[in-house]
Structure formats: C-alpha cells, structure tokens
Design an enzyme around this catalytic site. Structure first.
Site, PDB file in Angstrom:
ATOM      1  N   LYS A   1      31.438  48.179  41.548  1.00 31.43           N
ATOM      2  CA  LYS A   1      30.499  48.920  40.705  1.00 31.43           C
ATOM      3  C   LYS A   1      30.083  50.261  41.325  1.00 31.43           C
ATOM      4  O   LYS A   1      30.838  51.208  41.234  1.00 31.43           O
ATOM      5  CB  LYS A   1      29.316  48.038  40.317  1.00 31.43           C
ATOM      6  CG  LYS A   1      29.753  46.892  39.390  1.00 31.43           C
ATOM      7  CD  LYS A   1      28.620  46.316  38.555  1.00 31.43           C
ATOM      8  CE  LYS A   1      29.175  45.497  37.412  1.00 31.43           C
ATOM      9  NZ  LYS A   1      29.386  44.080  37.727  1.00 31.43           N
TER      10      LYS A   1
ATOM     11  N   PHE B   1      28.555  34.792  37.904  1.00 32.74           N
ATOM     12  CA  PHE B   1      29.422  35.777  37.252  1.00 32.74           C
ATOM     13  C   PHE B   1      30.167  36.540  38.343  1.00 32.74           C
ATOM     14  O   PHE B   1      29.550  37.231  39.151  1.00 32.74           O
ATOM     15  CB  PHE B   1      28.653  36.766  36.363  1.00 32.74           C
ATOM     16  CG  PHE B   1      29.611  37.717  35.693  1.00 32.74           C
ATOM     17  CD1 PHE B   1      30.255  37.369  34.514  1.00 32.74           C
ATOM     18  CD2 PHE B   1      29.910  38.942  36.267  1.00 32.74           C
ATOM     19  CE1 PHE B   1      31.173  38.230  33.909  1.00 32.74           C
ATOM     20  CE2 PHE B   1      30.832  39.811  35.674  1.00 32.74           C
ATOM     21  CZ  PHE B   1      31.458  39.451  34.494  1.00 32.74           C
TER      22      PHE B   1
ATOM     23  N   ASP C   1      29.016  37.953  47.019  1.00 33.49           N
ATOM     24  CA  ASP C   1      29.440  38.905  45.995  1.00 33.49           C
ATOM     25  C   ASP C   1      28.289  39.882  45.767  1.00 33.49           C
ATOM     26  O   ASP C   1      27.310  39.567  45.094  1.00 33.49           O
ATOM     27  CB  ASP C   1      29.807  38.161  44.707  1.00 33.49           C
ATOM     28  CG  ASP C   1      30.313  39.117  43.620  1.00 33.49           C
ATOM     29  OD1 ASP C   1      30.165  40.352  43.798  1.00 33.49           O
ATOM     30  OD2 ASP C   1      30.838  38.639  42.602  1.00 33.49           O
TER      31      ASP C   1
HETATM   32  C1  LIG Z   1      30.502  43.173  37.542  1.00 28.59           C
HETATM   33  C2  LIG Z   1      30.646  42.088  38.496  1.00 28.59           C
HETATM   34  C3  LIG Z   1      31.917  41.610  38.885  1.00 28.59           C
HETATM   35  C4  LIG Z   1      33.197  42.095  38.246  1.00 28.59           C
HETATM   36  O1  LIG Z   1      33.407  43.448  38.366  1.00 28.59           O
HETATM   37  P1  LIG Z   1      34.456  44.177  37.392  1.00 28.59           P
HETATM   38  O2  LIG Z   1      34.583  45.555  37.972  1.00 28.59           O
HETATM   39  O3  LIG Z   1      33.875  44.170  36.018  1.00 28.59           O
HETATM   40  O4  LIG Z   1      35.738  43.404  37.467  1.00 28.59           O
HETATM   41  C5  LIG Z   1      31.976  40.641  39.864  1.00 28.59           C
HETATM   42  N1  LIG Z   1      30.855  40.149  40.429  1.00 28.59           N
HETATM   43  C6  LIG Z   1      29.634  40.563  40.074  1.00 28.59           C
HETATM   44  C7  LIG Z   1      28.435  39.993  40.763  1.00 28.59           C
HETATM   45  C8  LIG Z   1      29.475  41.539  39.088  1.00 28.59           C
HETATM   46  O5  LIG Z   1      28.268  41.926  38.716  1.00 28.59           O
END
Ligand SMILES: *Cc1c(COP(=O)(O)O)cnc(C)c1O
Length: 410
Positions: A260, A146, A231
C-alpha cells in the site's frame, strides 16, 4: 454500444458499468484530479479524502517528493527485470530494511504477492531450517483476516464474499479467533511454521487486539520456534503513529509484509522484510517477479522510506490520535455505537437502527468527505497523515452532521 458524452459523473459511472467487471461497488464519485488530501470529481466538486486508498495514500495524493522521485526516475530507467542489477534497488532495500529493523528485503508489487511470498518463505524455512516433514507445514491464521485476493490467500479467508466458489482451496492453514493467545497456543503443532497476523485488522473495521496480545504472541512464537509474520500492508508505514503497528507495543515480528503506502500512491510496491537467517532460504530462481524491484518502483519506495525516516509523519499521527478519538467518542449514543482509534486510523460502528455504513458514506460524500464502509455498519477513516487538526475536524464534524440528520429523520 452507444457513445455517450462523458461529462457528468453519471456518464462515467454508466460506461464503467457496461464495460468494467462488477467486482466493486464504488460510491458515485468520479475522481479526475487529486492533490494532498483533496480530490475533485468530473463535475468540479471537491472532496476531502478520508480513506486515502485504504492507506495507499498515507502521504496524500501526489506528494511533491514522491512525484519528483518518480519523474526523475522516468527520465533515467524504468524497468530492467532482475536479469540485471539496477542502481535503485540496493539503496531502497538498505533503507527500508533499516526503517523496519530487518537485515534484508524481497521486493514484490502488490500486497497479496508480498503475503504469498511470506507464506512461501515460512514454509521453506519450516522444511529447510526447522525440519518439518515435507509438504506438511501448517500456518496459523486469524478469524476475520484480510491478506489479499489470490487463490491461496482466499483459501483461509472466512469472509464468504472473498472465499466462496473459488475452491478447491489451498490446504495448510488453521484458523483461530483473532487476538486469542490460548487458541493460538493450542493450534501450534510440530508442523506449524508461522503465525500470520494483522497487528490491527483494517478490512475487518480497524479491530485492535487487546493490549498484550502482540507481545504475548511474540513470546509464544519464540518459545515454539514458529515465525511471527506480521501483515503490516495496511497498518504499517506511519498509519498508527509508529512506523509499524507492531512497534506500538515494542514488538518485533520475524517477517513483515509491506505494501500500500510503500508505493506512495503512485505505483504498486510491496515487500517482505526479514533477517538473513529466514530470508536466505530463498535462492536464485526459487521465487521472483518480473516487475518486483524495478527501478521506478524502487525509486518511489525509497522516497517513501525517506519521508518516514524523519519520524515526522508518525509523530503527527500519534499527536492527533487523542483528539481524533475524543471527537469520535463524542458521537457515541448519537448514531454511533463504538469507535476504535489508533493513530490516524479509525473504525466507527454506526448504529444499524440509524443507518447503514454505506448510507453514511453516501451522505458523507454528498457533504464532501470520502470514506468507506465495511461489514455493514462500520466506517473506516484513514485520512492522509498530512492532514491538519482543522481538516480532521472537518471529517469528524461532517460525520457528526450525517449521523445527527439520520437519527433525527427516524
Ligand atoms: C490491502 C491488503 C492486502 C492486499 O494488498 P493488495 O495490494 O490489494 O494485493 C494484504 N493485507 C492487508 C492487511 C491489506 O490491507
């Protein structure tokens, strides 16, 4: 449309249902106020927030230092665009880079934008530095990933809900099973510019790769001259008991995406961090964002970095990890089939014969604890890092009650 008196939770839910897109399926709680680990709904019920906005609220709701930084900045300047400099961006980037052990930072807003930015940097690095033939770059990604919701990112999602009906899809991505080093090695070609990995897959239910995967991936990426892109949008910034989840095994990626919690739960702030030799493929005009690096975002992000610089939140999460694990593991066989814990982050697999994850979250909310289900029978717990041991016990005891009641009712 008829005007309903907006007093009850249900009245707000009905209104939303009429006028907002149905792209989420929220629990029936309408939050009106929040402080620390607690939120209050419009009917005055209090809940312990054990989700923290999917780790966007690592320091709890309205942390006083973060609110103070935002308020002070609101009284000075809020947006300059990058047409001009502002006095918040440099100090923020300097301290964030130092926190994650990189030389430079590219600020964006949302997590998806940070991932898009990292992919663009990796491709450009591939063409300009590694010498990959034009427009043939490949990025190795993991099953169950994700990384956000943009067209390119969902192109390599294997979640049908995220992926289906949004084609045609962006090419250039090769998917391998998460955590499978041999598969990654086999997938790397002369065209590979990067391996994009979540050190722990949050959305997938807090899936933790087996020990040695991240160090092995680091070695492989170095050997094959491929960028390791971690990520850390959900796993980073203290959640796992270390500043970055990669740090748990002493691994340094070539590029990090952050988001986040970087916005302190106040505004969207995201960033890519990398050393100069990678970052400098980006030159004026080749990438950007109107809001990226705005002074308000930089001030809040800087205050977040200061909270993490002391190491106190990371240490607290690390200290509570064994207790959190012990409490959750005690539920195995009593309505829970498996738990995965790292720092103050847990995936709890509910026995599907006992109840669904969604039913468990609804029952938890009724008892005053907020959490979120994912992929059917998993519950994700990610309370604010400011939670005390006693408050954490409330979360695990309430979960124990919920599964015990459901098991007894079968
Ligand atoms: C939440 C998340 C994203 C995307 O972030 P948004 O601010 O919702 O665009 C990307 N990678 C990971 C691992 C996430 O948990």
């Amino acid at each position: 449309m008829t005007e309903t008196a907006l007093t009850t939770n249900q009245s707000f839910i009905d209104l939303e249902d009429q006028v907002a897109a149905h792209n989420y399926s929220p629990l029936p709680v309408v939050v009106t106020e929040a402080e620390g680990i607690w939120v209050t709904d419009v009917e005055g019920n209090r809940y312990l927030d054990a989700l923290s906005g999917y780790s966007a609220l690592n320091f709890g709701h309205r942390h006083p230092d973060l609110v103070a930084a935002a308020k002070a900045q609101l009284d000075r300047s809020t947006l300059t665009s990058r047409a001009f400099h502002n006095d918040q961006l440099g100090p923020f980037c300097r301290d964030l880079a130092a926190l994650v052990g990189k030389e430079s930072v590219l600020p964006m807003n949302t997590g998806a934008e940070a991932v898009e930015t990292a992919l663009k940097i990796a491709r450009k690095w591939g063409y300009l530095v590694k010498g990959v033939p034009a427009d043939t770059a490949e990025v190795v990604v993991m099953s169950g990933n994700f990384h956000g919701r943009t067209t390119t990112i969902i192109s390599f999602s294997d979640d049908p809900e995220a992926h289906d009906h949004y084609g045609p899809y962006t090419p250039g991505f090769v998917t391998v099973p998460y955590g499978d080093l041999a598969a990654i090695e086999a997938a790397i070609t002369d065209h590979t510019v990067a391996v994009l990995v979540e050190p722990i897959q949050g959305e997938q239910g807090v899936q933790i790769p087996k020990e040695g995967f991240l160090p092995g991936l680091r070695e492989l990426c170095t050997e094959r001259n491929v960028l390791m892109v971690a990520d850390e949008i959900q796993s980073g910034l203290g959640r796992t008991g270390t500043t970055l989840a990669c740090g748990y095994e002493g691994v340094e990626a070539d590029m990090y995406t952050l988001g986040k919690a970087l916005g302190g739960g106040i505004i969207p702030v995201s960033a890519v961090a990398a050393d100069r030799k990678v970052m400098d493929v980006i030159t004026p005009g080749t990438h950007g964002s109107t809001f990226g690096g705005n002074p308000l975002a930089a001030a809040v992000g800087h205050a977040v970095v200061k909270l993490l610089a002391t190491g106190e939140h990371q240490a607290h999460a690390a200290e509570l990890e064994p207790y959190f694990r012990e409490q959750l593991e005690a539920l195995i066989g009593k309505g829970v089939v498996a738990v995965r814990v790292r720092g103050l982050w847990a995936g709890v697999d509910i026995d599907p014969d006992v109840m669904t994850g969604k039913a468990a979250c609804k029952a938890l909310a009724k008892k005053g604890v907020l959490a979120k289900d994912t992929h059917g029978s998993t519950i994700r717990l990610a309370p604010p890092l400011t939670i005390t041991k006693d408050e954490l016990t409330v979360v695990t005891d309430t979960l124990a009650e919920v599964v015990a009641e459901a098991a007894a009712a079968r």
